[in-house]
Each structure stands twice: as C-alpha cells, then as structure tokens.
Design an enzyme around this catalytic site. Structure first.
Site, PDB file in Angstrom:
ATOM      1  N   GLU A   1      -6.592   4.810   7.583  1.00 22.49           N
ATOM      2  CA  GLU A   1      -6.411   6.251   7.333  1.00 22.49           C
ATOM      3  C   GLU A   1      -7.673   6.859   6.718  1.00 22.49           C
ATOM      4  O   GLU A   1      -8.008   8.013   6.984  1.00 22.49           O
ATOM      5  CB  GLU A   1      -5.168   6.467   6.446  1.00 22.49           C
TER       6      GLU A   1
ATOM      7  N   SER B   1       3.161  -2.277  10.320  1.00 19.57           N
ATOM      8  CA  SER B   1       4.607  -2.300  10.583  1.00 19.57           C
ATOM      9  C   SER B   1       5.257  -3.635  10.226  1.00 19.57           C
ATOM     10  O   SER B   1       6.207  -4.065  10.888  1.00 19.57           O
ATOM     11  CB  SER B   1       4.900  -1.903  12.038  1.00 19.57           C
TER      12      SER B   1
ATOM     13  N   GLY C   1       2.173   2.138  10.659  1.00 18.19           N
ATOM     14  CA  GLY C   1       3.125   3.237  10.505  1.00 18.19           C
ATOM     15  C   GLY C   1       3.809   3.642  11.795  1.00 18.19           C
ATOM     16  O   GLY C   1       4.450   4.688  11.867  1.00 18.19           O
TER      17      GLY C   1
ATOM     18  N   HIS D   1      -9.447   1.384   4.618  1.00 17.68           N
ATOM     19  CA  HIS D   1      -8.148   1.526   5.289  1.00 17.68           C
ATOM     20  C   HIS D   1      -8.289   2.455   6.498  1.00 17.68           C
ATOM     21  O   HIS D   1      -9.068   3.409   6.465  1.00 17.68           O
ATOM     22  CB  HIS D   1      -7.101   2.085   4.318  1.00 17.68           C
TER      23      HIS D   1
ATOM     24  N   GLU E   1      -5.726  -4.988  10.353  1.00 17.10           N
ATOM     25  CA  GLU E   1      -4.650  -4.035  10.623  1.00 17.10           C
ATOM     26  C   GLU E   1      -4.957  -3.256  11.888  1.00 17.10           C
ATOM     27  O   GLU E   1      -5.743  -2.299  11.864  1.00 17.10           O
ATOM     28  CB  GLU E   1      -4.533  -3.029   9.477  1.00 17.10           C
TER      29      GLU E   1
ATOM     30  N   ASN F   1       0.876  -1.175   0.000  1.00 19.16           N
ATOM     31  CA  ASN F   1       0.000   0.000   0.000  1.00 19.16           C
ATOM     32  C   ASN F   1       0.910   1.221   0.000  1.00 19.16           C
ATOM     33  O   ASN F   1       1.495   1.552   1.025  1.00 19.16           O
ATOM     34  CB  ASN F   1      -0.899  -0.022   1.240  1.00 19.16           C
ATOM     35  N   TRP F   2       1.029   1.843  -1.166  1.00 18.26           N
ATOM     36  CA  TRP F   2       1.974   2.958  -1.287  1.00 18.26           C
ATOM     37  C   TRP F   2       1.438   4.261  -0.696  1.00 18.26           C
ATOM     38  O   TRP F   2       2.165   5.246  -0.641  1.00 18.26           O
ATOM     39  CB  TRP F   2       2.333   3.167  -2.759  1.00 18.26           C
ATOM     40  N   LYS F   3       0.181   4.301  -0.341  1.00 15.64           N
ATOM     41  CA  LYS F   3      -0.415   5.537   0.203  1.00 15.64           C
ATOM     42  C   LYS F   3      -0.112   6.695  -0.766  1.00 15.64           C
ATOM     43  O   LYS F   3      -0.157   6.494  -1.973  1.00 15.64           O
ATOM     44  CB  LYS F   3       0.103   5.779   1.619  1.00 15.64           C
TER      45      LYS F   3
ATOM     46  N   GLY G   1       2.789  -1.198   4.255  1.00 15.81           N
ATOM     47  CA  GLY G   1       2.932   0.209   3.893  1.00 15.81           C
ATOM     48  C   GLY G   1       4.392   0.549   3.655  1.00 15.81           C
ATOM     49  O   GLY G   1       4.936   0.342   2.571  1.00 15.81           O
ATOM     50  N   GLY G   2       5.055   1.049   4.700  1.00 14.01           N
ATOM     51  CA  GLY G   2       6.426   1.566   4.590  1.00 14.01           C
ATOM     52  C   GLY G   2       7.388   0.629   3.875  1.00 14.01           C
ATOM     53  O   GLY G   2       8.156   1.066   3.010  1.00 14.01           O
TER      54      GLY G   2
HETATM   55  P1  PGA Z   1       2.766   0.154   7.595  1.00 10.10           P
HETATM   56  O1  PGA Z   1       1.342   0.433   6.892  1.00 10.10           O
HETATM   57  O2  PGA Z   1       3.255  -1.177   7.038  1.00 10.10           O
HETATM   58  O3  PGA Z   1       3.630   1.306   7.176  1.00 10.10           O
HETATM   59  O4  PGA Z   1       2.519   0.086   9.061  1.00 10.10           O
HETATM   60  C1  PGA Z   1       0.413  -0.606   6.737  1.00 10.10           C
HETATM   61  C2  PGA Z   1      -0.840  -0.085   6.090  1.00 10.10           C
HETATM   62  O5  PGA Z   1      -1.190   1.075   6.289  1.00 10.10           O
HETATM   63  O6  PGA Z   1      -1.520  -0.820   5.355  1.00 10.10           O
END
Ligand code: PGA
Length: 250
Positions: free
Chosen positions: A95, A210, A171, A93, A165, A9-11, A231-232
């Site tokens: 966010e 994470s 994050g 998600h 999640e 997930n590149w956001k 994500g990251g």
């Molecule tokens: P993260 O993000 O791996 O950076 O914690 C996960 C996500 O938001 O799907």
C-alpha cells in the site's frame, strides 16, 4: 531451526484504546505459544498503548517511517523517534508502494535509516497480477530485494525479515496457493543465500495476502514459509489467535 513469526498489520485501524485491549488479549494467547513469535504493526498513535499492553509478551512495530533522521518534514516520523518506543518497523508495504508511490530506491533509504537506529525491519515485497501473469514474479522479487537491501551488509542482515506479499492477494480474499507461496519464499531465500551466504538459513521469510484460519495450515507447512504478515484476520483477537495456534502446531 527458525522460530515462526506471526505478524499482524492493522493498517489504519484501532486507535489507542482499542489497540490496548486487543494487544492485551493477543499477548495473553501469545504467552501460551512460546514456539511462535508474535508482532503487531499498529498505527503511530497507538504505539505507546500497544507497547504498554503487550507487557513484553509480543513485539510492537510501526507501519512506516521517514528516511531522514529529523528535519522540516511536516507529518513525518523518523526511525530514531520510533526506536524510542518500539523495536520494529514495517517498510515497503504494497500500500505504501502503490497508493503512496514509494519506490524501491526510497524504501532502500528507509531501511538504511532504520538500521542506523536500533530498529529491526520487516521488508515487504511482491508482484502485481500483471507481473505474475507475464512471468515476471521472480524478477520483481529480485529487483525489490536488491534495491531494498542495497545498504545492508552481512553484519546487519540478521535484523531483517522479508514478507513476500503478492499484491493481487492483499485484502482481496484471494490467497496464493501453498505452492505459489512456497516457491516465492524459496526464491527469496535463494536470493539471500547468494548475497549473504549461510545467514540466509536463519532469516525469516513470511507469506502475506489474505491469510486466514482456513487457508493458513497448508501455507504454513511450506518449508520456506516462516510465518505470516496478516491484515484483515489480525483485526480481531479470535482469528489472529487461531492463526498463532495453527503456527504453533505446524
Ligand atoms: P490481508 O493483508 O491479510 O488483509 O490480505 C495483508 C497485508 O497487507 O499485509
């Protein structure tokens, strides 16, 4: 029995040029691990570039969609439009829920819209730290699943993947323990079995929060964890390719 799915997930990272290069690199690695499915959720403007660079080696999806087919919704994008260029959409998600106020009911409407198009869906659910500390994790999971999947019948459930999640792990560098991830993913599957019977055994339940090359092997070993939403660690090729390789070896 279930092919693991590693989804990035590149956001709000990587415009079309960067997306094309990174997708090609990850796609080449994905091609050498046929036992793992790979997906990338990229910004809207990068979808076409990523789909082209993927060359069929991995699947590309959008990170959100509007619940209506079309209309006067400035700045929004419908599932029907997305379905013209990509096969997947990420919905719910944390966010979107917490920064943009999307309710579980709204997410349920988006899922219904996605099912009317040809899209497959990754539905994200998860509890906040307060909810976990007050012992409400399983209740939150059930409530979010019930609202999100309200309109999803037995003949459509195979188009859904769930990503568990925990909000406190996204994050933050603080991942759930393998036991916490495994328990929550098992609870998701039990909820799905109650509603959809044996089909639950075929559905993928991902862990997210994470995930990195250091913690992933132990979480991936949990029997009800069928891959990760990352994500990251999906933002550059090396770490994401290592995660794919770990899943292939698990
Ligand atoms: P993260 O993000 O791996 O950076 O914690 C996960 C996500 O938001 O799907």
């Amino acid at each position: 029995m279930r092919t693991p799915l590693m989804a990035g997930n590149w956001k709000m990272h990587h415009g079309p040029a960067a997306a094309a290069g990174l997708t090609a690199e990850i796609g080449a690695a994905a091609g050498s691990h046929p036992g793992v499915n790979v997906a990338l959720f990229v910004p809207f403007v990068s979808l076409a570039a990523a789909v082209g660079a993927a060359a069929g080696r991995l699947r590309v999806g959008a990170q959100n969609a509007h619940e209506s087919k079309s209309g006067a919704f400035t700045g929004e994008i419908s599932c029907a439009m997305l379905a013209e260029i990509c096969p997947l959409v990420l919905l719910g998600h944390s966010e979107r829920r917490h920064l943009y106020g999307e309710s579980s009911a709204l997410i349920g409407k988006k899922i219904a819209a996605a099912l009317e198009s040809s899209l497959e869906i990754v539905l994200c659910i998860g509890e906040t730290l307060d909810e976990r500390e007050s012992g409400a994790t399983l209740e939150v999971i059930s409530t979010q699943l019930a609202a999100g999947l309200e309109s999803v019948g037995g003949e459509q459930i195979s188009r859904i993947t769930i990503a568990y999640e925990p909000v406190w792990a996204i994050g933050t560098g603080r991942n759930a323990t393998p036991q916490q991830a495994g328990e929550a993913c098992r609870a998701v599957r039990e909820w799905l079995r109650d509603g959809y019977g044996d089909a639950a055994d075929l559905l993928r339940v991902l862990y997210g929060g994470s995930v990195n090359p250091t913690n992933w092997a132990e979480i991936a070993a949990e029997p009800d964890v069928d891959g990760a939403l990352v994500g990251g660690a999906s933002l550059e090729a090396e770490s994401f390719i290592r995660l794919i390789a770990i899943s292939a070896a698990a």
